[in-house]
Design a protein around this motif. Structure first.
Motif, PDB file in Angstrom:
ATOM      1  N   ILE A  64      -8.803  -4.523  -1.196  1.00 22.90           N
ATOM      2  CA  ILE A  64      -7.427  -4.072  -1.000  1.00 22.90           C
ATOM      3  C   ILE A  64      -6.467  -4.949  -1.802  1.00 22.90           C
ATOM      4  O   ILE A  64      -5.548  -4.457  -2.469  1.00 22.90           O
ATOM      5  CB  ILE A  64      -7.067  -4.087   0.493  1.00 22.90           C
ATOM      6  N   LEU A 123       0.819  -1.208   0.000  1.00 27.33           N
ATOM      7  CA  LEU A 123       0.000   0.000   0.000  1.00 27.33           C
ATOM      8  C   LEU A 123       0.856   1.262   0.000  1.00 27.33           C
ATOM      9  O   LEU A 123       0.473   2.286  -0.573  1.00 27.33           O
ATOM     10  CB  LEU A 123      -0.947  -0.003   1.196  1.00 27.33           C
ATOM     11  N   GLN A 169      -1.083   4.775  -1.118  1.00 30.53           N
ATOM     12  CA  GLN A 169      -2.268   4.953  -0.275  1.00 30.53           C
ATOM     13  C   GLN A 169      -1.997   5.851   0.926  1.00 30.53           C
ATOM     14  O   GLN A 169      -2.894   6.571   1.376  1.00 30.53           O
ATOM     15  CB  GLN A 169      -2.759   3.596   0.217  1.00 30.53           C
ATOM     16  N   TYR A 170      -0.782   5.817   1.435  1.00 29.41           N
ATOM     17  CA  TYR A 170      -0.477   6.611   2.624  1.00 29.41           C
ATOM     18  C   TYR A 170      -0.216   8.079   2.295  1.00 29.41           C
ATOM     19  O   TYR A 170      -0.059   8.900   3.204  1.00 29.41           O
ATOM     20  CB  TYR A 170       0.710   6.003   3.371  1.00 29.41           C
ATOM     21  N   THR A 216      -3.816  12.680   6.145  1.00 28.97           N
ATOM     22  CA  THR A 216      -3.637  11.409   5.457  1.00 28.97           C
ATOM     23  C   THR A 216      -3.974  10.265   6.398  1.00 28.97           C
ATOM     24  O   THR A 216      -4.316  10.473   7.562  1.00 28.97           O
ATOM     25  CB  THR A 216      -2.182  11.233   4.974  1.00 28.97           C
ATOM     26  N   TRP A 217      -3.830   9.040   5.891  1.00 25.89           N
ATOM     27  CA  TRP A 217      -4.122   7.836   6.663  1.00 25.89           C
ATOM     28  C   TRP A 217      -3.283   7.777   7.943  1.00 25.89           C
ATOM     29  O   TRP A 217      -3.711   7.301   8.990  1.00 25.89           O
ATOM     30  CB  TRP A 217      -3.832   6.610   5.794  1.00 25.89           C
ATOM     31  N   ILE A 269      -2.360   9.648   0.038  1.00 25.20           N
ATOM     32  CA  ILE A 269      -3.650  10.202  -0.354  1.00 25.20           C
ATOM     33  C   ILE A 269      -4.178  11.081   0.777  1.00 25.20           C
ATOM     34  O   ILE A 269      -4.181  10.681   1.942  1.00 25.20           O
ATOM     35  CB  ILE A 269      -4.659   9.080  -0.668  1.00 25.20           C
TER      36      ILE A 269
END
Length: 426
Positions: A297, A218, A223-224, A387-388, A226
């Motif tokens: 995922i 990821l 993803q981290y 973010t995440w 976004i």
């Protein structure tokens, strides 16, 4: 640590967890005089609100507190509780923040002439800016239905759970299937306890897929990075975290597998009546939705592997190991010899001390990467602040650097700063 309060500070930080310490780190770098008020003790949630078998869910390399990256020899492992505390303690010593522990902030208010007044149990100060770092996890959330349980049933929230031997003999109900609930249910299950798991809407995630930790994939996918402003991401700040574990080197948590091994599963709890817990008929839906996220995922990772022509083990799709044959409507606690209930039902924030109009209709601070609509007021450490990783070791430092950079520019540029002449170092 200061013993006496000054009358005025350029910045006041409320909360001495990882977010407050990160803010202090950058405030010190910029030479901004400040104080950190902490209601209990520094980083107390890591020290006082984790069970004995607790370990990180994300790999160690994601520990990226400011100027304090993971310093061990197992970046793809998962630190256990003592190792986490060691990592945090080294950060505490490195930052050496000006913290007043056991100090409750009772109110933060804007002064008519500008600036802010912060009233605490240690005294009242004025300040040019405030950084609120008290997170969304201030108070354990326990449903009112808990009041209807028999007096002889031991009840505790996840913050008070330590290990299976802490509980009396008998069956245990774990209410809530998020990260903490699923991991505590496994802890009890591995100890041979009879567990009744009350599920919710928590999604799940694979630990390893196609030869690597899913977190590593990821990270490569981006993803981290976004932000919450991407399409469809604005509601993420209210989402429940995916359940999986780093225990024993890391593995999936599959409630269906637990069911095959004797754990009893139920839909969402709807109440307690006459010694029985009552449930919604949504067990299958909860399990299916968790698996849908799990497979989604993995499909994202498949797409990344294909697009970049990466050599990796073949793709796969999770197929349910077990299906509920019925939707249990109730659980008779006495008949099933239930002696304990663990409430894995999350937390509620406490913004009652903030007398500033910075909240939306849900009680969530209105902000953009920690910068609110009121000059000089900031928030840090919230899930999906940006973010995440915003509320975690991964990115709380990046958010703190951004917030303190903005705060520094604000203090240096405004001509209306009411205490500019009195502030030291500016």
């Amino acid at each position: 640590m200061p013993h006496n309060l000054k009358q005025h500070y350029s910045a006041v930080v409320v909360g001495g967890g990882q977010a407050g310490l990160s803010a202090s780190h950058y405030l010190k770098k910029h030479g901004i005089d400040h104080v950190v008020f902490e209601k209990k003790t520094v980083a107390h949630k890591w020290k006082d609100e984790r069970w004995d078998a607790f370990c990180l869910v994300t790999p160690n390399w994601q520990c990226q507190l400011p100027d304090h990256p993971y310093d061990g020899d197992d970046p793809h492992g998962f630190m256990v509780k003592d190792e986490i505390l060691g990592y945090v303690d080294r950060f505490i010593k490195k930052v050496d923040a000006p913290v007043l522990e056991h100090t409750t902030v009772n109110s933060v208010e804007r002064l008519p002439s500008g600036g802010f007044r912060v009233e605490s149990s240690a005294g009242t100060v004025t300040t040019d800016s405030v950084v609120l770092c008290t997170s969304l996890y201030a108070r354990p959330a326990i449903p009112r239905a808990a009041e209807r349980l028999a007096d002889d049933i031991v009840q505790m929230h996840t913050v008070d759970y330590r290990n299976p031997s802490q509980l009396p003999d008998g069956a245990v109900v774990v209410v809530g299937s998020g990260q903490s609930g699923a991991q505590i249910a496994e802890d009890l299950h591995l100890a041979g306890r009879k567990v009744h798991m009350v599920t919710g809407n928590a999604p799940r995630c694979a630990r390893f897929y196609r030869g690597r930790d899913v977190v590593d994939w990821l990270a490569d996918v981006g993803q981290y990075d976004i932000t919450v402003e991407h399409d469809g991401m604005t509601k993420k700040k209210h989402d429940t975290n995916h359940y999986l574990t780093g225990r024993d080197g890391g593995r999936d948590l599959d409630l269906r597998k637990f069911a095959l091994e004797g754990m009893k599963l139920y839909g969402r709890m709807e109440g307690v009546s006459s010694g029985k817990m009552l449930f919604a008929p949504n067990l299958k839906a909860n399990l299916d939705n968790a698996d849908r996220v799990y497979n989604g995922i993995n499909a994202l990772i498949d797409k990344h592997i294909a697009a970049n022509n990466i050599d990796a083990p073949p793709a796969s799709v999770y197929a349910p190991l077990w299906e509920p044959t019925s939707e249990p409507a109730e659980l008779d606690l006495a008949v099933e010899n239930v002696t304990s209930v663990i409430w894995a039902t999350g937390f509620t924030p406490d913004w009652s001390y903030v007398g500033l109009p910075i909240f939306d209709g849900t009680g969530y601070p209105v902000q953009r990467r920690g910068v609110t609509g009121i000059d000089g007021v900031y928030v840090l450490g919230l899930p999906w602040l940006w973010t995440w990783g915003s509320g975690r070791f991964l990115a709380v430092g990046k958010d703190a650097e951004h917030v303190v950079g903005h705060l520094t520019d604000y203090l240096g540029s405004t001509n209306e700063r009411p205490f500019k002449q009195a502030a030291t170092g500016r």
